[in-house]
Design a protein around this motif. Structure first.
Motif, PDB file in Angstrom:
ATOM      1  N   ASN A 138       0.901  -0.831  -0.008  1.00 11.58           N
ATOM      2  CA  ASN A 138      -0.123   0.124  -0.031  1.00 11.58           C
ATOM      3  C   ASN A 138       0.714   1.108  -0.285  1.00 11.58           C
ATOM      4  OD1 ASN A 138      -2.318  -1.192  -0.650  1.00 11.58           O
ATOM      5  ND2 ASN A 138      -3.047  -0.836   1.835  1.00 11.58           N
ATOM      6  N   LEU A 145       1.571   2.736  -3.790  1.00 12.05           N
ATOM      7  CA  LEU A 145      -0.209   3.027  -4.054  1.00 12.05           C
ATOM      8  C   LEU A 145       0.043   4.450  -3.927  1.00 12.05           C
ATOM      9  CD1 LEU A 145      -2.154   0.032  -3.327  1.00 12.05           C
ATOM     10  CD2 LEU A 145      -0.742   0.738  -5.441  1.00 12.05           C
ATOM     11  N   GLN A 162      -9.326   2.026 -13.108  1.00 12.19           N
ATOM     12  CA  GLN A 162      -9.321   1.097 -11.880  1.00 12.19           C
ATOM     13  C   GLN A 162      -9.263   1.656 -10.395  1.00 12.19           C
ATOM     14  OE1 GLN A 162     -12.989  -0.091 -11.113  1.00 12.19           O
ATOM     15  NE2 GLN A 162     -13.458   1.356 -12.449  1.00 12.19           N
ATOM     16  N   ASN A 215      -6.669   0.525  -7.613  1.00 14.24           N
ATOM     17  CA  ASN A 215      -5.616  -0.808  -7.073  1.00 14.24           C
ATOM     18  C   ASN A 215      -5.868  -1.185  -5.753  1.00 14.24           C
ATOM     19  OD1 ASN A 215      -3.436   0.748  -8.767  1.00 14.24           O
ATOM     20  ND2 ASN A 215      -3.907  -1.014  -9.226  1.00 14.24           N
ATOM     21  N   GLY A 216      -6.984  -0.691  -5.227  1.00 16.05           N
ATOM     22  CA  GLY A 216      -7.511  -1.193  -3.359  1.00 16.05           C
ATOM     23  C   GLY A 216      -7.723   0.072  -2.869  1.00 16.05           C
ATOM     24  N   ARG A 239      -9.592   5.792  -2.068  1.00 18.72           N
ATOM     25  CA  ARG A 239      -8.515   5.158  -3.136  1.00 18.72           C
ATOM     26  C   ARG A 239      -7.356   4.733  -3.264  1.00 18.72           C
ATOM     27  NH1 ARG A 239     -14.020   7.199  -3.336  1.00 18.72           N
ATOM     28  NH2 ARG A 239     -15.268   5.870  -5.786  1.00 18.72           N
ATOM     29  N   TYR A 280      -4.214   4.068  -5.540  1.00 17.78           N
ATOM     30  CA  TYR A 280      -3.495   3.471  -7.825  1.00 17.78           C
ATOM     31  C   TYR A 280      -2.528   3.132  -7.722  1.00 17.78           C
ATOM     32  CZ  TYR A 280      -8.144   5.910  -8.467  1.00 17.78           C
ATOM     33  OH  TYR A 280      -9.468   6.571  -8.543  1.00 17.78           O
ATOM     34  N   HIS A 281      -2.188   2.789  -8.509  1.00 14.14           N
ATOM     35  CA  HIS A 281      -0.304   2.512  -8.677  1.00 14.14           C
ATOM     36  C   HIS A 281      -0.344   4.102  -9.543  1.00 14.14           C
ATOM     37  CE1 HIS A 281       2.820   1.179 -10.252  1.00 14.14           C
ATOM     38  NE2 HIS A 281       2.836  -0.319 -10.167  1.00 14.14           N
ATOM     39  N   ALA A 330      -1.240   4.708 -13.015  1.00 14.46           N
ATOM     40  CA  ALA A 330      -2.197   5.564 -13.006  1.00 14.46           C
ATOM     41  C   ALA A 330      -2.197   6.750 -13.705  1.00 14.46           C
ATOM     42  CB  ALA A 330      -2.836   5.471 -11.833  1.00 14.46           C
ATOM     43  N   GLU A 388      -3.191  -0.197 -22.682  1.00 13.02           N
ATOM     44  CA  GLU A 388      -2.909  -1.927 -21.651  1.00 13.02           C
ATOM     45  C   GLU A 388      -1.692  -2.823 -21.836  1.00 13.02           C
ATOM     46  OE1 GLU A 388      -6.716  -1.366 -19.266  1.00 13.02           O
ATOM     47  OE2 GLU A 388      -6.485   0.378 -18.407  1.00 13.02           O
TER      48      GLU A 388
END
Length: 93
Positions: A3, A6, A33, A35-36, A43, A45-46, A49, A77
């Protein structure tokens, strides 16, 4: 991926100079979307993103609808699309 690697929705929004509501809208439309979620529900994101959002923004500037951007994102992608291909696709429209 841990985490701590991210980015929160706020960090991503700041990097791409949009509101967090824009990112939530992209999520609702199926373009982006997370990532977790963090322990507090944010939210996450990697870092990639950011590039994806830049592609969305560029395609929008070129006149693509959100529906038209979805296939572009899928191609990007999978490595079948780069910025030059986006420009050529836009010119052929």
């Amino acid at each position: 991926m841990m985490n701590q690697d991210l980015l929160t929705i706020g960090q991503v929004a700041k990097q791409v100079n949009v509101r967090t509501s824009t990112l939530r809208f992209y999520e609702k439309e199926g373009l982006l979307q997370p990532n977790g979620r963090s322990d507090s529900g944010y939210r996450l994101y990697h870092p990639d993103a950011v590039q994806k959002i830049h592609l969305i923004q560029r395609a929008q500037r070129l006149g693509f609808s959100l529906a038209g951007i979805r296939p572009l994102l899928q191609a990007w992608e999978t490595g079948k699309l780069d910025d030059e291909a986006v420009l050529k696709t836009a010119e052929n429209r």
